[in-house]
Structure formats: C-alpha cells, structure tokens
Write an enzyme that holds these catalytic residues in place. Structure first.
Site, PDB file in Angstrom:
ATOM      1  N   THR A 168       0.879  -1.187   0.000  1.00 50.52           N
ATOM      2  CA  THR A 168       0.000   0.000   0.000  1.00 50.52           C
ATOM      3  C   THR A 168       0.909   1.227   0.000  1.00 50.52           C
ATOM      4  OG1 THR A 168      -0.037   0.156   2.388  1.00 50.52           O
ATOM      5  CG2 THR A 168      -1.743  -1.195   1.386  1.00 50.52           C
ATOM      6  N   GLU A 312      -5.928  -4.254  -0.147  1.00 48.43           N
ATOM      7  CA  GLU A 312      -6.220  -5.402   0.730  1.00 48.43           C
ATOM      8  C   GLU A 312      -7.374  -6.250   0.213  1.00 48.43           C
ATOM      9  OE1 GLU A 312      -5.696  -2.314   1.575  1.00 48.43           O
ATOM     10  OE2 GLU A 312      -4.574  -2.123   3.453  1.00 48.43           O
ATOM     11  N   LYS A 424     -15.451  16.737  11.234  1.00 49.33           N
ATOM     12  CA  LYS A 424     -16.281  16.654  12.440  1.00 49.33           C
ATOM     13  C   LYS A 424     -16.557  18.059  12.941  1.00 49.33           C
ATOM     14  CE  LYS A 424     -14.209  12.256  13.251  1.00 49.33           C
ATOM     15  NZ  LYS A 424     -12.801  12.171  12.887  1.00 49.33           N
ATOM     16  N   TRP A 429     -21.103  15.098  11.468  1.00 49.42           N
ATOM     17  CA  TRP A 429     -20.141  14.771  10.421  1.00 49.42           C
ATOM     18  C   TRP A 429     -20.532  15.437   9.105  1.00 49.42           C
ATOM     19  CZ3 TRP A 429     -18.806   8.829  10.699  1.00 49.42           C
ATOM     20  CH2 TRP A 429     -18.109   8.581  11.888  1.00 49.42           C
TER      21      TRP A 429
HETATM   22  P1  ADP Z   1      -4.302   3.740  -0.674  1.00 51.05           P
HETATM   23  O1  ADP Z   1      -4.880   3.336   0.645  1.00 51.05           O
HETATM   24  O2  ADP Z   1      -2.851   3.905  -0.678  1.00 51.05           O
HETATM   25  O3  ADP Z   1      -5.037   4.873  -1.364  1.00 51.05           O
HETATM   26  P2  ADP Z   1      -5.680   1.734  -2.123  1.00 51.05           P
HETATM   27  O4  ADP Z   1      -5.595   1.811  -3.594  1.00 51.05           O
HETATM   28  O5  ADP Z   1      -5.690   0.417  -1.498  1.00 51.05           O
HETATM   29  O6  ADP Z   1      -4.468   2.492  -1.626  1.00 51.05           O
HETATM   30  O7  ADP Z   1      -6.915   2.605  -1.638  1.00 51.05           O
HETATM   31  C1  ADP Z   1      -8.084   2.076  -1.116  1.00 51.05           C
HETATM   32  C2  ADP Z   1      -8.973   3.176  -0.698  1.00 51.05           C
HETATM   33  O8  ADP Z   1      -9.354   3.985  -1.801  1.00 51.05           O
HETATM   34  C3  ADP Z   1     -10.286   2.712  -0.124  1.00 51.05           C
HETATM   35  O9  ADP Z   1     -10.153   2.346   1.221  1.00 51.05           O
HETATM   36  C4  ADP Z   1     -11.155   3.957  -0.299  1.00 51.05           C
HETATM   37  O10 ADP Z   1     -10.946   4.903   0.722  1.00 51.05           O
HETATM   38  C5  ADP Z   1     -10.642   4.529  -1.587  1.00 51.05           C
HETATM   39  N1  ADP Z   1     -11.551   4.150  -2.687  1.00 51.05           N
HETATM   40  C6  ADP Z   1     -11.373   3.190  -3.601  1.00 51.05           C
HETATM   41  N2  ADP Z   1     -12.403   3.169  -4.476  1.00 51.05           N
HETATM   42  C7  ADP Z   1     -13.270   4.130  -4.103  1.00 51.05           C
HETATM   43  C8  ADP Z   1     -14.526   4.608  -4.586  1.00 51.05           C
HETATM   44  N3  ADP Z   1     -15.105   4.112  -5.663  1.00 51.05           N
HETATM   45  N4  ADP Z   1     -15.111   5.612  -3.905  1.00 51.05           N
HETATM   46  C9  ADP Z   1     -14.549   6.149  -2.822  1.00 51.05           C
HETATM   47  N5  ADP Z   1     -13.364   5.760  -2.328  1.00 51.05           N
HETATM   48  C10 ADP Z   1     -12.720   4.766  -2.953  1.00 51.05           C
END
Ligand code: ADP
Length: 530
Positions: A168, A312, A424, A429
């Site tokens: 990540t 993940e 917040k 929220w």
């Molecule tokens: P990083 O955590 O480094 O950005 P990831 O690619 O694993 O790497 O990111 C996952 C995160 O991206 C998710 O937990 C979410 O917060 C965000 N995410 C992914 N797809 C979407 C989506 N369609 N809408 C909103 N958030 C998204």
C-alpha cells in the site's frame, strides 16, 4: 495461452505502429523467462522477484512467469518517493529486479541503498549507462530469453502459496505488504469476469490504464488471460492526448482507471474531440467518481461503472451495476453509489461503539469486509511473520477498511468518506466527498478537494480548495451560492482557496494530507467568507 492463443497484448510505443504480441507468444516468452530466472539467476520457490515496469507485454510475461514457477511477483510502484521504494525492496529482500530501460534513471540512484539486489534485468529502450559502475549484474531481457529453453518443468503449486504482492502507498507509517495467493488471484479473476463485474470476452479489448503496480492492475492481466480478452497497454504514454489517440485508433471496448485519468481525458476530448464510443463500459474506482464526471461521459456515449476496492481486497470489492428493469432515470441513484458486493465479499457496517448497524441506507458506520480475496494480515517481510494491526484486522478475520458509509437494504454501498477525511463539525459529520462532488458539478470547476481544518468554535470546518477551468470567472461567493442549492447551510465551507492543481498520490488520488499540511504551514492563500 493455448486456447486463447490468438488474443493480443498491444503496447503503445508512441510511434506510427503499436507493438503487438499474441497470448501464444507471451506464453512462450513467459516460459523462457521462467527458465532464465531459475537457471541463470537462481531464483528459488517463494522468492520475491521485483518489477519496476510500465503496463506492457513484458510486464505481462513477468506476471505469468514468476508466480507459475513458484516465486512471488513483487510489483513496485514507480511513483512512490525514493525512500519508500528503498524501504519496500529491502523489506521484501528482492534479489532480482526486472526494469524497463526507460525507468533506469529512477532505479539506478536507489541501487546503492538496496543491498539485497544482485541482478537487474533490463527490457526495452533506454540508456543503460545509468547502471555503469554499480554493484549489480546487469542482464538484457531479450538476451536472457534467447538463451533459455521454450519448455519449463512447471512445479505443482499449493493454491495457498503466495503468487504476488503489492505494498500500500503508506499514507500513514511505513508501506504495508499485501500478499495474494494463487487461490485468491484465481477466484478474484473469476469474479472480475462475471457479467455483473467487468463481464468481458475474447471479442473485447480492455485499455489497462490502471498501472500493473496498482493492485495487479485491478486483476485485469489475470482475468484477460482466463477468457482471452485483448489488452491495450499504454506503457509510459499515460497523458490525456496519447490516451485519446489510442482509444480512437485501437477501439477498446472497456477501460479501467482512477477518476483523475478520466478528468484529464475529458478535458482533452473537450478541447480536441475524439471518438471514444468504442468503449461500452469503463470502470472507474480507486477514489469516489464525481457524478458530474459520469454524466459527462454518458453524454460522450461512454458508460461508466463505478467500483470500490483496496489493495487489501485484491481490489474488487463492489461494482455499481444497477438492478435490472429500471429506466435510465431510475438507474442513476444506483450508478452513483460505490456498488453492490459480489458473491465472495461479505460486508458489515460497524458503528462508533462497535455495534453492527442495519442496512437501511441511513445508518453510517465503518465498512468491514472479509472473503476469499480479502487480506487477513500484512506481510511481515522476508524475515518476519505476517502481522495483523488491530486497527485494520479484527480477531475473526474482518478487514476494517477505514471507509465510512451506508448500505441500502438491497446491498448498495454509498461511501461518505474515509474515516480520516470526515469533517467533524460541532459533533456532526460533514462528508468531504459530498462537498467535492457538489463543487465539481459546477461548469467552471475542473477539480475540487475539501479537507477538515481546525476551527475554534466548531472543532473542525471544511476548507474548499478549487481548481478552476481556463477562462472561468466565478468567485468564492458564487461557488458558495452554487453549493447552497444542494448542500445544507451549516455544511457550507467558509474557507476557500483557488489552487493550480489538487496534489495527487502515487496512484493519482487526491492527496489530502498534503493539503492539510499546506494549510497548517500557512502555504495556502485562504479567504474566509462571512
Ligand atoms: P491507498 O490506501 O494507498 O489509497 P488503495 O488503492 O488500497 O491504496 O486505496 C483504497 C482506498 O481507496 C479505499 O479504502 C477507499 O478509501 C478509496 N476508494 C477506492 N475506491 C473508491 C470509490 N469508488 N469511492 C470512494 N473511495 C474509494
């Protein structure tokens, strides 16, 4: 590779003709690569082999050679800061790195800090002299393949053995390694290919913009080889103009990328019209897709399917195909959600006190998921044990996503924010994503990112950072009035700033921690409205 031997991987070269290689040829070359890695470089079972490569045919060859020989494909994110790349390679103890010649200027300065790396295998164009004098053995990819046999004694593998891994991007603390087993890759690929997911066949071509180092290009290289889907690979040509050209010329039927790429492409084709209508469906995910962006592509004849996932989760977690039998107008509220959970992804919402919340479309909590292609621990490094930080994994195998949202009675997920991005304000929220989407629906706004900033009275309040389109004349009050049409008054930002571009992470998402820091350092020119 036999049954779909004629399907093709087409790699953009920036020259008159792209490079084309059939699945059969890729299979043959992957066999030779496996042989060379084993015989000439001594790669052992379970050893991580790194790639620092663009999306191209050679990277696909590595995708199949390395896991199939029992080693672990370790894709490196070429957009990470150098110190994170150094951490990751050392943590995984990579001994061999496959690299595109065009990326040697990135790799070479890191090598003195990578004591485990013994072999660098270079493919494609690019000046090799950057490697002169460094303490590694340098190999030419094509020479290795030419000197290797086209048969290989593929081992019988345990399906739970590691096939690939990906770190990540380490937005907080050190990057975390996620390991994908052969079993999880296989099951995830089957899900990607379901009609209710990407649903492609050998009559399709998918434009894989999402990098192969970003969660296995969302599973596409594996899914394509399962059903013979042709691939169009942009290599290093990820700018809007070449992307528009490759779509018009090669006519992919599908594409996948983060919203930032689609925003850029939209601006490009608005200025220089191109025919994008070959694309029956594009998958947008990785961060929230603004509804205005989806609408703009609808108008160009390109249907967007919104998807949610994480490193993940391999990453497919949800896809937003609306239920059957609805009119376009009725479909819309479903299409702008993050989507439905497919079979294989179990989900639940957990409230602030740890209680499970109902799926009623109203109760907001943190999303937790588990399933066959969902991680239940992080990689402990070449020498360490897997670890399960409590803020990410529950004792009974649920992944705490850090995403906050609601789920409707029929299983559609709507994310309102990342837990760490929620604003917040006075005990209530405010969703930064809702404000961003409302702002990006303004015709003169190119991009907008909203972050929480400290406020004496309310604890936190939203700060709107806005990138205007060229020639825009709207001012802060005009934007606030525009927001007031759809957003509750108490949620309207007082603090505003126009910026040149929203800072982006290594995979093209809004980097809100950079904006928060700029604000804290006084580096933004902020206007406070009454
Ligand atoms: P990083 O955590 O480094 O950005 P990831 O690619 O694993 O790497 O990111 C996952 C995160 O991206 C998710 O937990 C979410 O917060 C965000 N995410 C992914 N797809 C979407 C989506 N369609 N809408 C909103 N958030 C998204």
């Amino acid at each position: 590779m036999t049954i779909h031997g004629k399907s093709q991987v087409t790699t953009w070269t920036g020259e008159a003709e792209p490079h084309r290689r059939s699945f059969a040829e890729i299979g043959n070359r992957a066999t030779r690569l496996a042989g060379a890695l084993r015989e000439q470089l001594g790669v052992q079972q379970s050893e991580a082999v790194a790639t620092l490569m663009w999306n191209n045919a050679e990277h696909v060859e590595a995708y199949f050679a390395i896991p199939s020989m029992g080693a672990v494909l370790h894709t490196l994110n070429l957009r990470l800061p150098p110190e994170q790349l150094v951490f990751i390679v050392n943590h995984a103890a990579d001994r061999v790195v496959l690299v595109n010649g065009t990326l040697l200027p990135l790799l070479a300065p890191l090598l003195p800090h990578l004591p485990t790396v013994e072999h660098v295998v270079v493919s494609g164009i690019g000046d090799r002299s950057a490697l002169d004098g460094l303490n590694v053995q340098v190999h030419e990819y094509e020479e290795l393949l030419a000197g290797s046999s086209d048969s290989f004694d593929w081992p019988e593998l345990d399906e739970r053995q590691a096939a690939a891994m990906c770190y990540t991007s380490g937005t907080t603390g050190d990057p975390k390694g996620v390991v994908f087993s052969h079993r999880s890759v296989y099951l995830h690929s089957m899900q990607v290919n379901m009609a209710e997911s990407m649903g492609l066949t050998d009559r399709d071509t998918t434009l894989v913009v999402v990098p192969q180092f970003h969660v296995n290009a969302w599973g596409l290289p594996h899914a394509t080889f399962m059903t013979g889907i042709n691939m169009l690979m942009p290599d290093r040509f990820l700018q809007p103009a070449p992307l528009a050209e490759m779509i018009e010329r090669e006519k992919p039927t599908h594409a996948a990328a983060v919203p930032t790429i689609w925003q850029g492409l939209l601006a490009e084709v608005t200025a220089n019209p191109r025919d994008l209508t070959s694309m029956k469906q594009v998958t947008i995910g990785g961060s929230a897709c603004p509804p205005a962006l989806m609408e703009a592509y609808d108008k160009l004849g390109v249907r967007v399917c919104h998807a949610w996932g994480m490193t993940e989760t391999s990453p497919l977690g949800t896809m937003a195909h609306p239920p059957a039998g609805l009119s376009a107008e009725e479909e819309w509220p479903y299409r702008i959600t993050q989507g439905r959970f497919p079979a294989g992804v179990e989900a639940r919402l957990v409230g602030p006190n740890g209680d499970l919340l109902p799926w009623d479309g109203e109760s907001a909590g943190e999303l937790e998921v588990r399933g066959n292609w969902i991680a239940s621990s992080y990689y402990g490094g070449a020498a360490g044990e897997p670890f399960r930080p409590e803020d990410k994994f529950s004792a009974d195998g649920w992944l705490k996503t850090g995403d906050v949202g609601v789920i409707s009675a029929d299983g559609f997920l709507t994310l309102t924010d990342r837990a760490k991005d929620v604003i917040k304000s006075g005990g209530e929220w405010i969703s930064s994503v809702d404000l961003e989407n409302a702002l990006m629906a303004h015709p003169e706004v190119a991009e907008a990112a909203v972050v929480a900033v400290p406020d004496d009275k309310w604890g936190e309040r939203p700060l709107a950072t806005v990138v205007l389109k060229e020639g825009a004349t709207v001012n802060y009050t005009g934007l606030r009035d525009f927001l007031a049409r759809t957003v509750a008054k108490w949620q309207l930002p007082e603090r505003w700033t126009f910026i040149e571009a929203v800072p982006k992470t290594s995979v093209g998402k809004f980097d809100k921690k950079v904006i928060r820091k700029q604000y804290a350092d006084g580096a933004l020119d902020v206007t406070k409205l009454d």
